[in-house]
Motif scaffolding. Structure first.
Motif, mmCIF file in Angstrom:
data_model
loop_
_atom_site.group_PDB
_atom_site.id
_atom_site.type_symbol
_atom_site.label_atom_id
_atom_site.label_comp_id
_atom_site.label_asym_id
_atom_site.label_seq_id
_atom_site.Cartn_x
_atom_site.Cartn_y
_atom_site.Cartn_z
ATOM 1 N N HIS A 73 0.883 -1.173 -0.107
ATOM 2 C CA HIS A 73 -0.016 -0.034 -0.094
ATOM 3 C C HIS A 73 0.967 1.286 -0.052
ATOM 4 O O HIS A 73 1.856 1.279 1.049
ATOM 5 C CB HIS A 73 -0.795 -0.076 1.106
ATOM 6 C CG HIS A 73 -1.986 1.165 1.403
ATOM 7 N ND1 HIS A 73 -1.599 2.209 1.880
ATOM 8 C CD2 HIS A 73 -3.144 1.355 0.586
ATOM 9 C CE1 HIS A 73 -2.788 3.076 1.810
ATOM 10 N NE2 HIS A 73 -3.493 2.474 0.943
ATOM 11 N N PRO A 74 0.499 2.300 -0.860
ATOM 12 C CA PRO A 74 1.616 3.263 -1.044
ATOM 13 C C PRO A 74 2.001 4.149 0.211
ATOM 14 O O PRO A 74 3.097 4.458 0.524
ATOM 15 C CB PRO A 74 0.959 4.396 -1.938
ATOM 16 C CG PRO A 74 0.016 3.357 -2.803
ATOM 17 C CD PRO A 74 -0.420 2.307 -1.873
ATOM 18 N N SER A 75 1.052 4.247 1.119
ATOM 19 C CA SER A 75 1.338 4.805 2.447
ATOM 20 C C SER A 75 1.695 3.990 3.687
ATOM 21 O O SER A 75 1.774 4.399 4.960
ATOM 22 C CB SER A 75 -0.093 5.611 2.871
ATOM 23 O OG SER A 75 -0.647 6.493 1.944
ATOM 24 N N GLY A 116 0.689 3.813 9.165
ATOM 25 C CA GLY A 116 -0.291 4.529 9.278
ATOM 26 C C GLY A 116 0.080 6.194 9.475
ATOM 27 O O GLY A 116 1.002 6.462 8.787
ATOM 28 N N MET A 117 -0.205 6.558 10.542
ATOM 29 C CA MET A 117 0.000 8.046 10.706
ATOM 30 C C MET A 117 1.231 8.228 11.513
ATOM 31 O O MET A 117 1.758 9.672 11.726
ATOM 32 C CB MET A 117 -1.010 8.766 11.742
ATOM 33 C CG MET A 117 -2.453 9.156 11.130
ATOM 34 S SD MET A 117 -2.344 10.127 9.784
ATOM 35 C CE MET A 117 -1.630 11.528 10.566
ATOM 36 N N ALA A 131 -0.263 10.410 4.569
ATOM 37 C CA ALA A 131 -0.047 9.804 5.828
ATOM 38 C C ALA A 131 -1.652 9.389 6.150
ATOM 39 O O ALA A 131 -2.492 10.436 5.965
ATOM 40 C CB ALA A 131 0.406 10.611 6.763
ATOM 41 N N VAL A 132 -1.915 8.284 6.243
ATOM 42 C CA VAL A 132 -3.354 7.888 6.588
ATOM 43 C C VAL A 132 -3.831 7.197 7.955
ATOM 44 O O VAL A 132 -2.663 6.533 8.108
ATOM 45 C CB VAL A 132 -4.090 7.113 5.399
ATOM 46 C CG1 VAL A 132 -3.993 7.687 4.144
ATOM 47 C CG2 VAL A 132 -3.348 5.858 5.138
ATOM 48 N N GLY A 133 -4.868 7.193 8.570
ATOM 49 C CA GLY A 133 -5.000 6.714 9.735
ATOM 50 C C GLY A 133 -6.551 6.690 9.995
ATOM 51 O O GLY A 133 -7.367 7.105 9.190
ATOM 52 N N PRO A 134 -6.754 6.081 11.209
ATOM 53 C CA PRO A 134 -8.357 6.181 11.577
ATOM 54 C C PRO A 134 -8.948 7.505 11.388
ATOM 55 O O PRO A 134 -10.327 7.602 10.899
ATOM 56 C CB PRO A 134 -8.445 5.248 12.886
ATOM 57 C CG PRO A 134 -6.938 5.434 13.342
ATOM 58 C CD PRO A 134 -5.820 5.367 12.287
ATOM 59 N N SER A 135 -8.182 8.417 12.182
ATOM 60 C CA SER A 135 -8.769 10.025 12.246
ATOM 61 C C SER A 135 -7.757 10.910 11.412
ATOM 62 O O SER A 135 -8.029 12.246 11.907
ATOM 63 C CB SER A 135 -9.283 10.084 13.687
ATOM 64 O OG SER A 135 -10.160 9.141 14.141
ATOM 65 N N LEU A 185 -0.410 1.540 12.358
ATOM 66 C CA LEU A 185 -1.694 1.593 11.902
ATOM 67 C C LEU A 185 -2.956 0.773 12.511
ATOM 68 O O LEU A 185 -3.792 1.325 12.962
ATOM 69 C CB LEU A 185 -1.982 1.337 10.435
ATOM 70 C CG LEU A 185 -3.453 1.527 9.592
ATOM 71 C CD1 LEU A 185 -3.666 2.855 9.897
ATOM 72 C CD2 LEU A 185 -3.465 1.060 8.301
ATOM 73 N N LEU A 186 -2.771 -0.559 12.782
ATOM 74 C CA LEU A 186 -3.644 -1.140 13.237
ATOM 75 C C LEU A 186 -3.846 -0.958 14.753
ATOM 76 O O LEU A 186 -5.039 -0.764 15.219
ATOM 77 C CB LEU A 186 -3.240 -2.806 13.094
ATOM 78 C CG LEU A 186 -3.666 -3.561 11.915
ATOM 79 C CD1 LEU A 186 -2.902 -3.238 10.696
ATOM 80 C CD2 LEU A 186 -3.253 -5.080 12.221
ATOM 81 N N ASP A 187 -2.723 -0.744 15.486
ATOM 82 C CA ASP A 187 -2.848 0.004 16.855
ATOM 83 C C ASP A 187 -3.466 1.315 16.851
ATOM 84 O O ASP A 187 -4.305 1.569 17.942
ATOM 85 C CB ASP A 187 -1.581 0.041 17.416
ATOM 86 C CG ASP A 187 -1.438 0.169 18.907
ATOM 87 O OD1 ASP A 187 -2.634 -0.231 19.563
ATOM 88 O OD2 ASP A 187 -0.523 0.529 19.270
ATOM 89 N N GLN A 188 -3.524 2.050 15.781
ATOM 90 C CA GLN A 188 -4.142 3.252 15.806
ATOM 91 C C GLN A 188 -5.687 3.108 15.831
ATOM 92 O O GLN A 188 -6.310 4.092 16.486
ATOM 93 C CB GLN A 188 -3.598 4.370 14.732
ATOM 94 C CG GLN A 188 -2.093 4.701 14.620
ATOM 95 C CD GLN A 188 -1.603 5.103 13.463
ATOM 96 O OE1 GLN A 188 -2.487 5.139 12.446
ATOM 97 N NE2 GLN A 188 -0.348 5.152 13.314
ATOM 98 N N PHE A 189 -5.906 2.463 15.231
ATOM 99 C CA PHE A 189 -7.517 1.844 15.400
ATOM 100 C C PHE A 189 -7.808 1.175 16.667
ATOM 101 O O PHE A 189 -8.951 1.628 17.171
ATOM 102 C CB PHE A 189 -7.639 1.081 14.093
ATOM 103 C CG PHE A 189 -8.223 1.547 12.993
ATOM 104 C CD1 PHE A 189 -9.631 1.775 12.575
ATOM 105 C CD2 PHE A 189 -7.235 1.818 11.815
ATOM 106 C CE1 PHE A 189 -9.762 2.343 11.290
ATOM 107 C CE2 PHE A 189 -7.448 2.472 10.849
ATOM 108 C CZ PHE A 189 -8.865 2.652 10.479
ATOM 109 N N LEU A 190 -7.138 0.473 17.115
ATOM 110 C CA LEU A 190 -7.414 -0.022 18.600
ATOM 111 C C LEU A 190 -7.499 1.075 19.661
ATOM 112 O O LEU A 190 -8.210 0.722 20.598
ATOM 113 C CB LEU A 190 -6.250 -1.214 18.754
ATOM 114 C CG LEU A 190 -6.482 -2.449 17.778
ATOM 115 C CD1 LEU A 190 -5.114 -3.299 18.387
ATOM 116 C CD2 LEU A 190 -7.681 -3.171 18.115
#
Length: 375
Positions: A73-75, A116-117, A131-135, A185-190
């Motif tokens: 994934h590019p990010s 992620g972020m 940069a992408v993330g949940p929020s 990233l996954l932890d940023q959602f958790l």
């Protein structure tokens, strides 16, 4: 803590037992922890990386978890020297790693990673990727510095993890580990601190687990039934060492249960010091609680064999050796199943062999210079 005279033979007896992770039999309880090494130009692991892992397998490490490797994934990343788990040349390099580890008698899983972020705009390997993330929030920030992920973004990342897992099985790896720890990233959602979403991917702990659980389920569909899925998670984050996903065992169970139900075969509970209890009123560490709550096999980790946590290494500090009697006690009580060793294995590729052979007097103190080489 000193090593008692009886510890060497006891260590060999306890650590030499094989253990099953779904369809994989790991020959002993020693795991090489994933440690980021920027020695893969273009994201391609070369012959030096092959030798680095094979050397440790030959010296008795039962299961190697590779350094974090970016999904397609590019990010996903921030460096062109950290390996990637997509692309013809990159996967060819990883196939050599897996083959040589097997030839040396070990087993190996890649750690699949999206930061992620933690990423900043303009960083390689794909400078134009946002940069992408949940929020869109970095740890500790109240205002977005990136983009909150759309459903299309979520679907693309889920597919990237699933494709990487399928590639891992195709090129000869023994399973995969999903990096759901340390503020990536996954932890940023958790974690509620970075997940402020108001849709089905945010809210209570179970809702915040949805994205990670969907990745696990997508991976499970792409690989064979006996192919193990490990999931690494932590309470602490980068730049937020006191952060916690769960304040109580009940809250932790709410997070772990959906992941187990989605198809996680084993958890890797990351702590800074494995000997520290996780919740008041119990001596169990995070790995111990994870096994008690899920019934799944669990890997413990955190300054094994050393007296200082790994953050000191990044400040240029070393660590003295530390006995592992307390670790062996917990393994004998089946509080957890495997033990991941990080910096001690960076310092000394023969660490596992010395411990299994009872040569604990030969173990080396950790020197921060070990981070700078691929020995």
């Amino acid at each position: 803590m000193s090593v008692t005279p009886s510890a060497p033979s006891r260590a060999a007896e306890i650590l030499s037992r094989p253990v099953s992770l779904n369809g994989l039999t790991v020959p002993n309880r020693i795991v090489m922890a994933p440690m980021t090494r920027e020695f893969s130009p273009g994201g391609i692991p070369g012959d030096d990386v092959v030798s680095y892992y094979a050397r440790r397998a030959a010296a008795g490490v039962g299961l190697i978890v590779t350094e974090g490797t970016y999904v397609g994934h590019p990010s996903a990343g921030l460096s062109d020297s950290i390996p990637r788990f997509h692309g013809e040349e990159q996967l060819a390099g990883w196939a050599k790693v897996a083959a040589e580890v097997h030839a040396a008698g070990g087993t190996i899983v890649p750690q699949l990673w999206h930061i992620g972020m933690v990423r900043e705009q303009g960083q390689p390997p794909f400078a134009d990727a946002p940069a992408v993330g949940p929020s869109g929030l970095r740890i500790g920030a109240d205002e977005p510095t990136g983009r909150a992920m759309t459903q299309d973004d979520l679907d693309d990342v889920i597919d990237a993890f699933a494709e990487a897992a399928a590639a891992a099985e195709r090129i000869g790896f023994d399973g995969i580990e999903l990096h759901g720890a340390h503020g990536y990233l996954l932890d940023q959602f958790l974690w509620a601190g970075t997940n402020r979403r108001t849709d089905s991917y945010g809210g209570d702990p179970v809702a915040r687990t949805k994205f990670a659980a969907e990745i696990v389920a997508a991976v499970r569909e792409k690989v064979s039934a006996g192919f193990p899925i490990l999931f690494r998670y932590s309470q602490w984050k980068q730049d937020a060492y006191q952060a916690r996903l769960a304040e109580t065992p009940q809250e932790l169970e709410a997070i772990l249960a959906p992941l187990a139900a989605a198809g996680v075969d084993a958890f890797h509970a990351s702590t800074r010091r494995y000997w520290e209890p996780e919740f008041d009123g119990s001596d169990l560490n995070l790995a111990g609680w994870t096994k008690k709550l899920t019934g799944r096999p669990v890997v413990t980790v955190g300054s094994v064999g050393l007296d200082g946590d790994f953050f000191s290494a990044f400040r240029g500090e070393g660590s003295s050796t530390r006995g592992i009697d307390d670790l062996l006690d917990a393994l004998e009580r089946d509080e957890y199943d495997l033990v991941a060793v990080g910096r001690a294995l960076l310092q000394d590729p023969l660490w596992a062999r010395k411990v299994l052979d009872g040569r604990t007097g030969e173990l080396q103190a950790y020197e921060a210079s070990a981070l700078k080489t691929l020995r």
